[in-house]
Design a protein around this motif. Sequence first.
Motif, short mmCIF file in Angstrom:
data_model
loop_
_atom_site.label_atom_id
_atom_site.label_comp_id
_atom_site.label_asym_id
_atom_site.label_seq_id
_atom_site.Cartn_x
_atom_site.Cartn_y
_atom_site.Cartn_z
N MET A 1 0.83 -1.19 0.00
CA MET A 1 0.00 0.00 0.00
C MET A 1 0.87 1.26 0.00
N GLY A 2 1.96 1.20 0.74
CA GLY A 2 2.85 2.36 0.79
C GLY A 2 3.46 2.68 -0.56
N THR A 3 3.84 1.63 -1.29
CA THR A 3 4.40 1.84 -2.62
C THR A 3 3.37 2.43 -3.56
N LEU A 4 2.13 1.98 -3.44
CA LEU A 4 1.05 2.52 -4.28
C LEU A 4 0.82 4.00 -3.98
N VAL A 5 0.83 4.37 -2.71
CA VAL A 5 0.63 5.78 -2.34
C VAL A 5 1.77 6.63 -2.89
N VAL A 6 3.01 6.16 -2.75
CA VAL A 6 4.15 6.93 -3.26
C VAL A 6 4.06 7.05 -4.77
N TYR A 7 3.67 5.98 -5.46
CA TYR A 7 3.51 6.02 -6.92
C TYR A 7 2.46 7.05 -7.32
N LEU A 8 1.32 7.05 -6.63
CA LEU A 8 0.25 8.00 -6.97
C LEU A 8 0.66 9.44 -6.66
N VAL A 9 1.40 9.64 -5.58
CA VAL A 9 1.89 10.99 -5.26
C VAL A 9 2.84 11.47 -6.34
N HIS A 10 3.74 10.61 -6.79
CA HIS A 10 4.66 10.99 -7.87
C HIS A 10 3.89 11.29 -9.16
N LYS A 11 2.88 10.50 -9.44
CA LYS A 11 2.14 10.65 -10.68
C LYS A 11 1.32 11.94 -10.71
N TYR A 12 0.64 12.25 -9.60
CA TYR A 12 -0.30 13.38 -9.61
C TYR A 12 0.28 14.70 -9.13
N THR A 13 1.43 14.72 -8.51
CA THR A 13 1.98 16.00 -8.08
C THR A 13 2.89 16.61 -9.14
N GLY A 14 3.19 15.89 -10.18
CA GLY A 14 3.95 16.46 -11.29
C GLY A 14 5.44 16.56 -11.01
N LEU A 15 6.17 17.09 -11.99
CA LEU A 15 7.62 17.21 -11.85
C LEU A 15 8.03 18.47 -11.10
N LYS A 16 7.32 19.57 -11.30
CA LYS A 16 7.71 20.84 -10.67
C LYS A 16 7.31 20.90 -9.19
N ASN A 17 6.12 20.42 -8.88
CA ASN A 17 5.63 20.49 -7.49
C ASN A 17 5.65 19.12 -6.82
N ASN A 18 6.59 18.28 -7.18
CA ASN A 18 6.62 16.93 -6.64
C ASN A 18 6.81 16.95 -5.13
N TRP A 19 5.92 16.25 -4.41
CA TRP A 19 5.99 16.22 -2.96
C TRP A 19 7.17 15.39 -2.48
N PRO A 21 10.55 14.48 -4.09
CA PRO A 21 11.55 14.46 -5.16
C PRO A 21 12.57 13.35 -4.95
N ASP A 22 13.15 12.89 -6.05
CA ASP A 22 14.08 11.76 -5.98
C ASP A 22 15.43 12.14 -5.36
N ARG A 23 15.94 13.30 -5.66
CA ARG A 23 17.30 13.63 -5.24
C ARG A 23 17.39 14.40 -3.93
N ASN A 24 16.61 15.44 -3.75
CA ASN A 24 16.74 16.29 -2.57
C ASN A 24 15.38 16.46 -1.91
N LEU A 25 15.18 15.81 -0.77
CA LEU A 25 13.89 15.89 -0.07
C LEU A 25 13.61 17.29 0.48
N ASN A 26 14.66 18.11 0.65
CA ASN A 26 14.46 19.47 1.16
C ASN A 26 13.69 20.33 0.17
N ARG A 27 13.73 19.98 -1.10
CA ARG A 27 13.00 20.74 -2.12
C ARG A 27 11.56 20.25 -2.29
N GLY A 28 11.22 19.18 -1.66
CA GLY A 28 9.88 18.63 -1.78
C GLY A 28 8.93 19.22 -0.77
#
Length: 82
Positions: A1-19, A21-28
Motif C-alpha cells: 500500500m505504501g508503494t502505491l501511495v508513493v507512486y500515486l503521489v509521484h504521478k499526480y503532483t507532477g515534476l515541478k511540485n513533486n511532494w 523528489p528523488d534527489r533532494n527531499l528538502n525541495r519537496g
Amino acid sequence: MGTLVVYLVHKYTGLKNNWLPDRNLNRGKLDCYYWLITGMQAINLVYYVICAWFYTYKPLEEVKEEDVPAEDEIQHKQLNYA
C-alpha cells in the motif's frame, strides 16, 4: 500500500511540485505528503469505529450433560468401528 501511495503521489503532483523528489527531499513538500497519510489514517479510524459499533457477539452454545454420551457408549462405538 505504501508503494502505491508513493507512486500515486509521484504521478499526480507532477515534476515541478513533486511532494517527494528523488534527489533532494528538502525541495519537496513532505508536509503535504504527511498530511495525506494522516488523512488516510483518520478515515481508517472512522471506518474501524463504525465496524466496531455494529459488531455483535455471537452467543456460545452450552453443552448439557444430557447431550454428552457416557464412556460406555463411546467405547462401544469405537469397538464397532474397529
